[in-house]
Design a protein around this motif. Structure first.
Motif, PDB file in Angstrom:
ATOM      1  N   ASN A 228       0.819  -1.214   0.000  1.00 50.17           N
ATOM      2  CA  ASN A 228       0.000   0.000   0.000  1.00 50.17           C
ATOM      3  C   ASN A 228       0.852   1.264   0.000  1.00 50.17           C
ATOM      4  O   ASN A 228       0.595   2.203   0.720  1.00 50.17           O
ATOM      5  CB  ASN A 228      -0.950   0.008   1.216  1.00 50.17           C
ATOM      6  CG  ASN A 228      -0.215  -0.303   2.512  1.00 50.17           C
ATOM      7  OD1 ASN A 228       1.009  -0.139   2.592  1.00 50.17           O
ATOM      8  ND2 ASN A 228      -0.938  -0.741   3.526  1.00 50.17           N
TER       9      ASN A 228
ATOM     10  N   THR B 164      -9.315   0.125  -4.889  1.00 47.75           N
ATOM     11  CA  THR B 164      -9.579  -0.903  -3.884  1.00 47.75           C
ATOM     12  C   THR B 164     -10.915  -1.569  -4.117  1.00 47.75           C
ATOM     13  O   THR B 164     -11.045  -2.791  -4.075  1.00 47.75           O
ATOM     14  CB  THR B 164      -9.549  -0.275  -2.477  1.00 47.75           C
ATOM     15  OG1 THR B 164      -8.261   0.287  -2.265  1.00 47.75           O
ATOM     16  CG2 THR B 164      -9.807  -1.320  -1.416  1.00 47.75           C
TER      17      THR B 164
ATOM     18  N   SER C  77       0.587  -4.197   5.590  1.00 48.21           N
ATOM     19  CA  SER C  77      -0.682  -4.846   5.951  1.00 48.21           C
ATOM     20  C   SER C  77      -0.460  -6.145   6.705  1.00 48.21           C
ATOM     21  O   SER C  77      -1.171  -7.130   6.492  1.00 48.21           O
ATOM     22  CB  SER C  77      -1.538  -5.091   4.696  1.00 48.21           C
ATOM     23  OG  SER C  77      -1.843  -3.888   4.050  1.00 48.21           O
TER      24      SER C  77
ATOM     25  N   PHE D 162      -5.086  -8.395   0.716  1.00 45.68           N
ATOM     26  CA  PHE D 162      -4.355  -7.570   1.670  1.00 45.68           C
ATOM     27  C   PHE D 162      -4.389  -6.082   1.330  1.00 45.68           C
ATOM     28  O   PHE D 162      -3.801  -5.276   2.040  1.00 45.68           O
ATOM     29  CB  PHE D 162      -2.916  -8.080   1.800  1.00 45.68           C
ATOM     30  CG  PHE D 162      -2.810  -9.298   2.680  1.00 45.68           C
ATOM     31  CD1 PHE D 162      -2.637  -9.158   4.051  1.00 45.68           C
ATOM     32  CD2 PHE D 162      -2.928 -10.562   2.157  1.00 45.68           C
ATOM     33  CE1 PHE D 162      -2.566 -10.264   4.871  1.00 45.68           C
ATOM     34  CE2 PHE D 162      -2.848 -11.683   2.961  1.00 45.68           C
ATOM     35  CZ  PHE D 162      -2.676 -11.539   4.332  1.00 45.68           C
ATOM     36  N   THR D 163      -5.058  -5.714   0.249  1.00 46.65           N
ATOM     37  CA  THR D 163      -5.337  -4.289   0.011  1.00 46.65           C
ATOM     38  C   THR D 163      -6.756  -3.947   0.440  1.00 46.65           C
ATOM     39  O   THR D 163      -7.197  -2.820   0.244  1.00 46.65           O
ATOM     40  CB  THR D 163      -5.151  -3.939  -1.485  1.00 46.65           C
ATOM     41  OG1 THR D 163      -5.913  -4.830  -2.293  1.00 46.65           O
ATOM     42  CG2 THR D 163      -3.687  -4.016  -1.879  1.00 46.65           C
ATOM     43  N   ASN D 164      -7.443  -4.901   1.032  1.00 46.77           N
ATOM     44  CA  ASN D 164      -8.815  -4.694   1.497  1.00 46.77           C
ATOM     45  C   ASN D 164      -8.863  -4.980   3.004  1.00 46.77           C
ATOM     46  O   ASN D 164      -8.717  -6.125   3.434  1.00 46.77           O
ATOM     47  CB  ASN D 164      -9.770  -5.628   0.736  1.00 46.77           C
ATOM     48  CG  ASN D 164     -11.226  -5.337   1.035  1.00 46.77           C
ATOM     49  OD1 ASN D 164     -11.627  -5.289   2.201  1.00 46.77           O
ATOM     50  ND2 ASN D 164     -12.014  -5.157  -0.018  1.00 46.77           N
ATOM     51  N   LYS D 165      -9.039  -3.948   3.798  1.00 49.82           N
ATOM     52  CA  LYS D 165      -8.979  -4.105   5.253  1.00 49.82           C
ATOM     53  C   LYS D 165     -10.044  -5.065   5.778  1.00 49.82           C
ATOM     54  O   LYS D 165      -9.794  -5.819   6.726  1.00 49.82           O
ATOM     55  CB  LYS D 165      -9.139  -2.730   5.926  1.00 49.82           C
ATOM     56  CG  LYS D 165      -7.963  -1.797   5.694  1.00 49.82           C
ATOM     57  CD  LYS D 165      -8.153  -0.476   6.436  1.00 49.82           C
ATOM     58  CE  LYS D 165      -6.964   0.437   6.226  1.00 49.82           C
ATOM     59  NZ  LYS D 165      -7.126   1.743   6.928  1.00 49.82           N
TER      60      LYS D 165
ATOM     61  N   VAL E 275      -8.778  -8.569   5.204  1.00 46.97           N
ATOM     62  CA  VAL E 275      -7.698  -8.882   6.141  1.00 46.97           C
ATOM     63  C   VAL E 275      -8.292  -9.234   7.505  1.00 46.97           C
ATOM     64  O   VAL E 275      -7.848 -10.181   8.178  1.00 46.97           O
ATOM     65  CB  VAL E 275      -6.718  -7.692   6.268  1.00 46.97           C
ATOM     66  CG1 VAL E 275      -5.697  -7.954   7.379  1.00 46.97           C
ATOM     67  CG2 VAL E 275      -6.006  -7.440   4.946  1.00 46.97           C
ATOM     68  N   ALA E 276      -9.323  -8.479   7.897  1.00 53.45           N
ATOM     69  CA  ALA E 276      -9.998  -8.772   9.168  1.00 53.45           C
ATOM     70  C   ALA E 276     -10.635 -10.157   9.135  1.00 53.45           C
ATOM     71  O   ALA E 276     -10.607 -10.896  10.136  1.00 53.45           O
ATOM     72  CB  ALA E 276     -11.045  -7.702   9.458  1.00 53.45           C
TER      73      ALA E 276
ATOM     74  N   GLU F 191      -8.011 -12.667   9.779  1.00 51.09           N
ATOM     75  CA  GLU F 191      -7.617 -12.682  11.178  1.00 51.09           C
ATOM     76  C   GLU F 191      -8.631 -13.448  12.029  1.00 51.09           C
ATOM     77  O   GLU F 191      -8.264 -14.077  13.030  1.00 51.09           O
ATOM     78  CB  GLU F 191      -7.483 -11.246  11.699  1.00 51.09           C
ATOM     79  CG  GLU F 191      -6.277 -10.516  11.130  1.00 51.09           C
ATOM     80  CD  GLU F 191      -6.098  -9.145  11.750  1.00 51.09           C
ATOM     81  OE1 GLU F 191      -5.172  -8.985  12.565  1.00 51.09           O
ATOM     82  OE2 GLU F 191      -6.896  -8.243  11.424  1.00 51.09           O
TER      83      GLU F 191
END
Length: 685
Positions: free
Chosen positions: A481, A523, A598, A658-661, A664-665, A668
């Protein structure tokens, strides 16, 4: 509007001829060493050479009364055309294209008794291009384990088919064209009209349109003429350094300002180094000086024709050293006289023009150099000698003179971080409305100077710049990013927008703020940018690259080196790599960090370690609590081993996630491996 409508086709036609000429030059220039070798052997050992040797020169008979074959004939008949074809094919479709192009060219060679340089220039790229289109038909549809069988047999079958087509068809067409072109040259020589070609050749040189003529017509015809007569005047129609030297000498004595001061150094580069483009800005400052170049060129050609002089092989670059090295044994007086008289006539005409005009050549040389680069379509390799711009030699502050069409991400191995960065930027550029801009990744060792923009990790930029001196360079410390991506998108937009100013300095500005709107659009629009690519063993794309057993949700490592070992062990367990590759993963990490941003790191081996990869594979390990990665927190470690770009589908999916929060959540919070695999499957749906 009427002016624009008329101007566009002219520019488009000129650029088209330039690109065509550059492509032809790209096939010839890498093989100039082979041409020089053939020229030296010819000059030394043929019957009229300096040291006639029947066995080498291919004349006379052997002890059994059989004609000597020698090496002069086979080199020009087989070696040189096949080298050209392989180079042209490789330019189109890498090594695979080069091999198919060379096979196809053999048919053209065998179909006629003339050297098939033009045939090689056609069949090499054509064979590669058609092979590329055929491969697309079954791309991603071959079952694992059958790739080598299909690839080898398809190349062999199609290469054989093209060879037959060349033997029975193209060879006759090329022979007909070569004979007709030879007749035109003979007519011009017999009627004393050959010097008139300078009226076209000299302006074409300044406009960078000469490669299409020189490498597409003059060199092949010159080789044919040299083979029959032992020399050819055609090799010096464009390569004579005299006309340019005369103009530079006139500036030395009668110019003013920066032009006068820089002319002596430019003359040395031009005359001894053979880089003729060094004098083009001096002509562009005062375009009427093209008359001096034409006059000098006509004088040189007339001298060669009168003295019946020529070269045995191409002189490239056009240095006086290369010219003399390729001069026929009986032509030294004529060739030297042609260079001297061309210089003298060019000097006299240029001197008269400079002496009698109000403008003594004191215009801005930098502006003229920029105009020259705008016509060339790329940064000049010798511009710093004229402008004193030290940054030019480092690729910094590059003047962009054409739309951005080709961007490359470069890292040590061209396998992991560069592939991820390329995927991220590719999606941003597509979302911005420029899907035709090509974004690729490469190992630094494989770079060439054909890119518009080069993106590297900040620790690798100095290694990449010498290989890509004419490109705009961006250094990043975060491949996922980086704010520099938005700068590149803006550069693509401005350079590809009609009416954008040519010659705009495009040096990346450190600390520039990202364009929020473009970033957001990229994004949200990235998910539809590429076709669906599955990630498990049940789908065609990426099949066998990422398997269930290669995903761990709770890694046990507590530091970077242990995490690399853990990711490498998953690759080892699958038989994808040997232990040396895992060692190379550590070696790569010591030279440049594979932290991507990220919370992601993608350790992989060095470029030299590719020989330790058995097949492509990817492993994914999650560290819920995070581990320290050179001062950065990492929660996801992706181990990569890639052959033939088979792993790029997975890396593309990873990059999008990994460019999308939000995604990524989701990673996790995933509680099962299936959730992880499903997420990677959905990202391209």
């Amino acid at each position: 509007m009427a002016t624009e409508t008329v101007a566009k086709p002219r520019t488009s036609a000129r650029v088209g001829v330039q690109k065509f000429g550059t492509f032809l030059s790209g096939m010839i220039m890498p093989n100039i060493g082979a041409f020089i070798a053939w020229g030296l052997i010819t000059a030394l050992f043929i019957e009229k050479g300096w040291i006639p040797v029947a066995e080498l020169g291919g004349f006379g008979t052997d002890s059994e009364g059989k004609p000597n074959v020698g090496i002069v004939g086979p080199m020009v008949t087989y070696l040189l055309p096949i080298l050209i074809a392989y180079t042209g094919g490789r330019m189109v479709y890498d090594v695979r294209g080069g091999v198919v192009g060379a096979i196809a060219t053999m048919g053209v060679i065998a179909g006629t008794d003339s050297p098939m340089f033009i045939g090689a220039m056609i069949m090499g790229p054509l064979g590669a291009w058609t092979m590329k289109q055929i491969d697309r038909l079954w791309d991603g549809k071959i079952r694992p384990g059958f790739e080598m069988l299909v690839n080898n047999f398809s190349a062999g079958i199609w290469g054989a088919a093209l060879a037959l087509g060349g033997f029975y068809g193209l060879s006759y067409l090329v022979k007909w064209f070569t004979d007709r072109a030879g007749e035109v040259v003979e007519f011009l020589v017999n009627n004393g009209l050959l010097p008139l070609t300078s009226i076209f050749i000299e302006p074409a040189k300044v406009l960078f349109l000469n490669n299409a003529i020189n490498h597409g017509v003059l060199t092949p015809l010159g080789i044919q003429q040299s083979l029959e007569q032992g020399k050819s005047i055609l090799f010096l129609l464009e390569a004579n350094p005299g006309p340019g030297l005369g103009i530079l000498l006139a500036y030395m004595f009668f110019g003013r300002g920066a032009a006068k001061a820089s002319a002596p150094g430019a003359a040395i580069i031009h005359f001894l180094g053979g880089i003729h483009e060094i004098y083009f800005p001096y002509v562009l400052m005062k375009p009427i000086l093209i008359l001096a170049a034409i006059g000098g060129g006509m004088t040189g050609i007339a001298t060669l024709a009168i003295t019946n002089s020529g070269l045995v092989a191409p002189a490239a670059p056009g240095s006086i050293i290369a010219v003399l090295a390729q001069t026929s044994r009986d032509s030294y007086v004529g060739v030297i006289l042609a260079v001297v008289l061309a210089t003298a006539v060019s000097f006299l005409i240029a001197a008269i023009i400079l002496r009698t005009s109000k403008n003594k050549g004191e215009d801005d040389l930098s502006a003229a150099t920029s105009r020259m680069e705008a016509m060339k379509g790329k940064k000049s390799s010798v511009s710093s000698a004229l402008t004193g711009d030290a940054a030019a030699s480092r690729g910094e502050g590059t003047v962009l003179t054409r739309p951005v069409r080709n961007i490359v991400f470069a890292c040590d191995a061209g396998m992991g971080s560069s592939a991820m960065g390329a995927s991220v930027l590719r999606n941003k550029i597509k979302a911005a409305g420029f899907p035709d801009v090509k974004v690729t990744n490469s190992a630094i060792a494989n770079l060439n100077d054909n890119y518009d923009v080069v993106v590297t990790h900040q620790d690798l930029t100095e290694r990449a710049q010498p290989r890509t001196a004419s490109a705009v360079h961006y250094s990043v410390d975060n491949f996922m990013n980086s704010p520099k991506y938005d700068e590149i998108v803006d550069l693509v937009r401005s350079s590809n927008t009609e009416g954008a100013a040519s010659g705009t300095t495009t040096e990346p500005t450190a600390g520039a703020q990202p364009a929020a709107a473009a970033s957001a659009a990229a994004t949200h629009g990235a998910h539809a940018a590429e076709p669906a690519n599955a990630v498990d063993g049940d789908a065609s794309q990426g099949k066998g690259v990422l398997l269930r057993e290669s995903v761990i949700l709770n890694g046990t490592s507590r530091d970077r080196d242990a995490a690399i070992d853990e990711a490498g062990k998953l690759l080892l367990d699958r038989g994808a790599v040997d232990v040396s590759y895992v060692h190379a993963m550590h070696e790569r990490e010591e030279s440049v960090s594979t932290y991507m941003g990220s919370f992601l790191a993608i350790p992989h081996g060095t470029n030299d370690a590719k020989e330790h990869i058995n097949h492509s594979a990817v492993s994914i390990i999650r560290y819920p609590e995070g581990i320290d990665w050179g001062g950065k927190q990492v929660k996801f470690v992706v181990g990569v081993a890639g052959l033939n770009n088979e792993h790029l589908h997975i890396l593309s999916s990873i990059a999008k996630i990994f460019t999308n929060k939000a995604q990524v959540a989701q990673l996790e919070e995933a509680t099962t491996v299936d959730e992880v695999l499903e997420l990677f499957g959905k990202v391209n749906a």
